[in-house]
Design a protein around this motif. Structure first.
Motif, PDB file in Angstrom:
ATOM      1  N   SER A 187      -4.603  -7.439   9.099  1.00  0.00           N
ATOM      2  CA  SER A 187      -3.940  -6.236   9.592  1.00  0.00           C
ATOM      3  C   SER A 187      -3.583  -6.386  11.054  1.00  0.00           C
ATOM      4  N   THR A 213       0.033  -6.295  12.593  1.00  0.00           N
ATOM      5  CA  THR A 213       0.330  -5.243  13.557  1.00  0.00           C
ATOM      6  C   THR A 213       0.927  -5.831  14.810  1.00  0.00           C
ATOM      7  N   SER A 224       0.848  -1.194   0.000  1.00  0.00           N
ATOM      8  CA  SER A 224       0.000   0.000   0.000  1.00  0.00           C
ATOM      9  C   SER A 224       0.885   1.246   0.000  1.00  0.00           C
ATOM     10  N   GLU A 239      -2.458  -0.124   9.611  1.00  0.00           N
ATOM     11  CA  GLU A 239      -3.794   0.184  10.131  1.00  0.00           C
ATOM     12  C   GLU A 239      -4.871  -0.519   9.316  1.00  0.00           C
ATOM     13  N   GLY A 240      -5.855  -0.991   9.999  1.00  0.00           N
ATOM     14  CA  GLY A 240      -6.951  -1.663   9.307  1.00  0.00           C
ATOM     15  C   GLY A 240      -7.676  -2.522  10.301  1.00  0.00           C
ATOM     16  N   ASP A 241      -8.881  -2.977   9.935  1.00  0.00           N
ATOM     17  CA  ASP A 241      -9.611  -3.748  10.933  1.00  0.00           C
ATOM     18  C   ASP A 241      -9.759  -5.217  10.529  1.00  0.00           C
ATOM     19  N   SER A 242      -9.080  -5.584   9.436  1.00  0.00           N
ATOM     20  CA  SER A 242      -9.161  -6.999   9.065  1.00  0.00           C
ATOM     21  C   SER A 242      -8.262  -7.811   9.984  1.00  0.00           C
TER      22      SER A 242
END
Lengths: 799, 125, 138
Positions: free
Chosen positions: A411, A415, A324, A405-408
């Motif tokens: 991620s 993290t 990304s 960052e992300g909510d999957s």
């Protein structure tokens, strides 16, 4: 590019090699002070490439070069964009400091000149690698870095550990280079281009190709071995056997990043697909964790740093795989930050080792007072590595967390891995930078004192760069980070993160990392014990696997050689002739190409038949001869019959030559054979005679049938016609045979007379060797072989 | 005629191979000599046989008009004869030297380069 | 081998064979013959001389070491190939000139030089082999 600039750039690529050539002589002349003039080579390169900064900063790509083998479309060409330029500057800039540092570190070492030569050669290879445009150059320089790394790791070649580490690094990274070559070849096959700059246009095509996965895996094989990704990570810590300047330069700042460079370079072409986004982050993340855990376990400063390098490389691969915009920017920042702080820390570890005689963290303490400058450099570098503002490392880490960052679930997993890895690295960074310098004084093998200027200059400058780059990031980004990220992403990308913390999730994660890091740092001994237990429980690692593979290979090679090379001429010849017979007979049978049964030739003249019969008598005579004279005589009959056959079938040249040769053969045979013993009977037992005869007959039959088949097929006279047509017309000779020999095929003949001459020389030397060895000692008279080769050679082999 | 030659060449090859499979140097040498002739004859025959007309362009002509023997194999064989002779001489001297120094003409007893019991190489680094 | 007749005749035989070898060499381009055959004839001539009179007289008569002769031949052969470089044509291209001497046109060519080189190599190499083997003490 201006022609002048092009020549200068080419000169810049040659300069390290010139420096390498000059290094031994300079060192002999100036001693360790040769570091100063030698550092001018990389410094000049640094300045030259720094001149490209504005141009590349505007998003331009500098290319140049010249055709090398135009007929194969191979060129010596370079491509300098943001990615290459960042690497070029890191390599030449850190290289300058490393050369100076080596001057102090290896002061009075008997082979310091050689060391300088190796390190400059490596620099040349590495510069070539990151600037190469053509695939071939990329591969050549890639392997050249492996080879120079081999030389540098094995620099202290008297120690077995160094030899092992060198060989291991060479096998792992060199083998990876072969995978890279294969990958490049497939890529070339798919796209038809051999230049990276042209490849960028074929991204979609490559990704859609059925060979995509093969290309990807081959490229990853090259990149993962070079950049020490799990499970190929084991060679990197072992490479710490090298002198510390090498560890700082090759095995943290530059060479190990070659794999990352390759991945970043190919990201626009191969990236963005599911395999890319699965394999890279998975292996990168795993490497990050494995490296960080193993780093905690070590007590040796260099090994601690080496494992964190493994972890950092894992992080870089992971970021490259995520792809990304934030990830690309994070990779760009982390790449530069890591080279700065890790190079500095390694050099600090080297100074500590150099000045105290140990680098075991448990045996060090309280050096801060004795070595203030080194301490300062260590702290500055550790602050950057720990990711504290306003250091460059902080920017990198913020960007890393922003990228994740992300909510999957994915991620979150990555993290967690990043936080854990960074926290452990934080602990290691401060363990290396603080433990030796603070606390109570611990007795060391040598009385500690500050190192000389040559030693502390490098780490101090690098660590200060880490601070300055963070502080003045607004100026650094447009020149370095943004072009680097753009080249990596394949599209213009802007990096704009600043050194001032601002509230965000990333900052929160940074805080968590630091808190965890401090906790591990405080409980370092317990963490070390835990990591030690974990590794002990696993028991087997790829490092031991490497030993097993190598010793297995040696044993296999020995057995294979014993089997294939029993040392018996009989076996070799038997196998050869069996294969010859099979090669002749099997195709005839397979394709059912047996010749027609021959008819008795109606035009056969009596004298022709008589000569053939004579030849047969000669051959039979040789087979049954029971003394020397008979065998020579029979061989002569056979040879003269062949000469007659040549004469009868229109080949007077051959006949004359054969006559002369047979005459001379008889002469020299008589001369030599009178001294050789001929067994009166062919002392073969029947059990051997039968298979030998069978093989012989099979061979003879094979040649007969083959020749029959050939002569029964249509004759293609195209070559013969050519020579008949042109030998008089353009070569002015009526004897076509002679014209072919001396004119049409003159170069062949030149080679052939050279062979005749060489055999003459060989015979003369064979005769003279004997004369010179027998004459003084007179051992032949005592009946002992002059050279006694069987005894001597046997001993040599065993040694 | 080629058929007869094929058979003759087969006999040459068979004899040469049989001699070369012997353990004794002298026989191997004799085999090599015959082998060379066999190969030359093979080349010669493969280029087809034309009796008695050498490949020489008649005076006054610019190109070959008559049917002659094939010059190409002849050119190949001519150099092959000389080279095989010089190699034969080399082999001869080499065998003689080996015989002198090793006191044997049995090739199975010549184990200098490849000793019968060679220890395994060390597995260290 | 040491009969008086043979020893007396050998020098004449050798001289004749050497002359014949040159003749064979020179006519090689248009008639059967050439450097290889000529060289072999000359080498046999010298070998015969060596058998008849011993190797010392042969070495003396040759003046040069046979290997030197062979090396000269190889050098000439290479030179013959390199001449074409001056004429800017590929290596080993045959070049011909026809100077006339006393009104007779004599064809000279690099090809001929090359064949002469072949002749010398064969003479030198084979003679040196033969002479080496004729030694009593090897």
């Amino acid at each position: 590019m201006q022609p002048g600039t092009m020549v200068m750039t080419f000169a810049a690529f040659c300069l390290p090699f010139l420096g390498a050539a000059a290094a031994p002589a300079l060192t002999r002349l100036l001693g360790h002070r040769a570091a100063w003039p030698l550092a001018l080579f990389p410094a000049a390169i640094f300045l030259h490439f720094a001149g490209f900064l504005p141009e590349v900063g505007r998003g331009e790509v500098v290319t140049g070069g010249f055709a090398w083998v135009p007929s194969y479309n191979v060129s010596f060409s370079w491509l300098i964009d943001g990615l290459s330029l960042a690497f070029l500057l890191l390599i030449s800039g850190i290289g300058t400091l490393i050369v100076l540092y080596s001057g102090g570190y290896l002061k009075d070492h008997p082979h310091q000149g050689r060391f300088f030569a190796f390190i400059l050669m490596f620099m040349g290879a590495m510069l070539g690698l990151v600037a190469s445009d053509s695939f071939l150059m990329l591969f050549v320089f890639w392997e050249l870095t492996s080879i120079t790394s081999f030389l540098l790791i094995g620099f202290d070649h008297a120690r077995e550990a160094a030899r092992r580490a060198a060989l291991q690094a060479l096998i792992v990274t060199g083998g990876g280079g072969l995978l890279l070559l294969a990958g490049l070849l497939v890529l070339w096959n798919v796209t038809g281009v051999t230049q990276l700059s042209l490849l960028l246009a074929f991204g979609a095509e490559v990704r859609a190709s059925p060979f995509y996965l093969a290309i990807l895996l081959l490229m990853l094989g090259g990149a993962f071995t070079k950049s020490a990704q799990f499970p190929f990570h084991f060679w990197l810590p072992n490479a710490m056997e090298a002198p510390t300047p090498v560890s700082a330069y090759l095995h943290s700042a530059t060479m190990v990043k070659a794999g990352v460079y390759l991945l970043m370079r190919l990201n626009p072409v191969l990236g963005g697909t599911t395999p890319w986004e699965t394999i890279l982050p998975a292996f990168g993340g795993l490497t990050l964790l494995v490296g960080a855990v193993l780093a905690i376990r070590q007590t040796d400063l260099k090994l601690m740093l080496a494992y964190t390098t493994v972890a950092s490389l894992g992080l870089l691969v992971m970021l490259t795989g995520l792809g990304s915009e934030h990830a690309v920017a994070a990779a760009a920042l982390y790449l530069v930050a890591h080279s700065l702080f890790k190079g500095a820390l390694f050099m600090v570890a080297g100074i500590v080792d150099h000045e105290t005689g140990t680098r075991h963290i448990t045996g060090l303490g309280g050096l801060g007072r004795a070595m203030p400058i080194t301490f300062a450099a260590a702290v500055l570098a550790a602050l950057s590595m720990g990711g504290l503002p306003p250091f460059f490392g902080f920017l990198a880490k913020e960007e890393v967390y922003a990228a994740l960052e992300g909510d999957s679930l994915r991620s979150v997993a990555f993290t967690l891995a990043a936080v854990a890895g960074n926290a452990l690295m934080f602990a290691v960074a401060f363990a290396v930078a603080l433990k030796p310098f603070l606390g109570a004084r611990v007795e060391t093998p040598k009385a500690p004192h500050e190192g000389p200027l040559l030693l502390w200059l490098g780490p101090l400058v690098l660590a200060a760069c880490g601070l300055a780059a963070g502080l003045f990031s607004a100026a650094v980004h447009p020149l370095l980070s943004s072009p680097l990220a753009s080249a990596m992403a394949g599209a213009p990308t802007t990096v704009d993160i600043g050194p001032v913390p601002h509230a965000s999730l990333a900052l929160l994660l940074s805080a968590v990392t630091i808190a965890l890091g401090v906790a591990v740092f405080v409980a370092l001994d317990r963490a070390r014990a835990a990591a030690d237990r974990l590794v002990a429980d696993i028991g087997w690692g790829p490092d031991r696997g490497f030993d097993q593979v190598i010793s297995g290979l040696v044993r296999l090679g020995h057995r294979l050689a014993r089997w294939l090379q029993p040392g018996l001429m009989e076996v070799y010849l038997t196998v050869t002739f069996v294969v010859v017979a099979l090669a002749l007979l099997v195709p005839l049978a397979w394709y059912d190409e047996w010749p027609r049964p021959p008819l008795w030739p109606a035009d056969a003249q009596f004298h022709e038949l008589a000569v053939m019969a004579l030849a047969l008598i000669g051959v039979g005579g040789v087979l049954t001869a029971s003394n020397r004279l008979n065998s020579i005589l029979a061989l002569g009959i056979q040879g003269f019959s062949v000469a007659l056959l040549f004469l009868l079938f229109g080949a007077p040249d051959l006949a004359f030559t054969q006559f002369m040769v047979e005459t001379l053969s008889v002469v020299i045979l008589t001369l030599v054979m009178t001294r050789l013993r001929l067994q009166p009977r062919d002392a073969r037992p029947l059990a051997q005679k039968l298979p030998d005869a069978a093989i012989a007959i099979a061979c003879g039959l094979g040649f007969s049938l083959y020749l029959l088949r050939v002569t029964q097929s249509r004759f293609d006279p195209v070559l013969t016609d050519f020579f008949n047509l042109y030998s008089k017309a353009i070569a002015h000779g009526a004897n076509v045979v002679n014209v072919i020999i001396v004119d049409f095929r003159g170069t062949d003949t030149l080679g052939e007379i050279a062979v005749v001459m060489i055999t003459g020389l060989a015979i003369l030397s064979l005769i003279r060797i004997r004369k010179s060895t027998t004459a003084p000692a007179g051992s032949a008279a005592e009946g002992k072989p002059a050279m006694r080769p069987a005894v001597n050679v046997g001993k040599e082999k065993q040694r | 005629m080629e058929a007869l030659f094929s058979i003759l060449i087969g006999v040459f090859f068979a004899a040469a191979v049989y001699l070369m499979l012997s353990k004794f140097l002298v026989r191997i040498l004799l085999g090599v000599a015959i082998f060379g002739n066999a190969v030359n004859l093979l080349l010669f025959t493969a280029g087809r046989l034309v009796p008695e007309v050498p490949p020489i362009i008649a005076a006054g002509l610019d190109r070959q008009l008559a049917v002659t023997a094939n010059p190409l194999p002849q050119a190949l064989i001519l150099t092959a004869i000389v080279i095989s002779f010089s190699f034969f001489a080399f082999l001869l001297v080499l065998s003689y030297r080996a015989f002198q120094d090793l006191k044997t003409d049995n090739v199975n007893e010549m184990r200098v380069a490849e000793p019968a019991a060679e220890a395994a190489p060390p597995t260290g680094y | 081998m040491n009969t008086v007749i043979f020893r007396t005749l050998a020098p004449f035989l050798t001289a004749l064979m050497l002359l014949f070898s040159l003749f064979v060499l020179l006519r090689g381009h248009n008639e059967p013959g050439g450097g290889f055959i000529g060289g072999l004839i000359a080498a046999s001539a010298l070998a015969i001389y060596g058998i008849a009179r011993g190797i010392r007289p042969v070495r003396h008569a040759l003046w040069f070491h046979p290997m030197t002769i062979a090396a000269t031949g190889l050098f000439l052969a290479c030179l013959a190939g390199l001449v074409s470089m001056v004429a800017a044509v590929p290596f080993m291209t045959g070049l011909w000139i026809y100077p006339s001497l006393f009104g007779v046109e004599i064809p000279l060519s690099t090809v001929m030089l090359f064949d002469f080189g072949v002749y010398l190599v064969v003479v030198g190499a084979i003679t040196s082999i033969a002479l080496a083997l004729e030694r009593e003490d090897f």
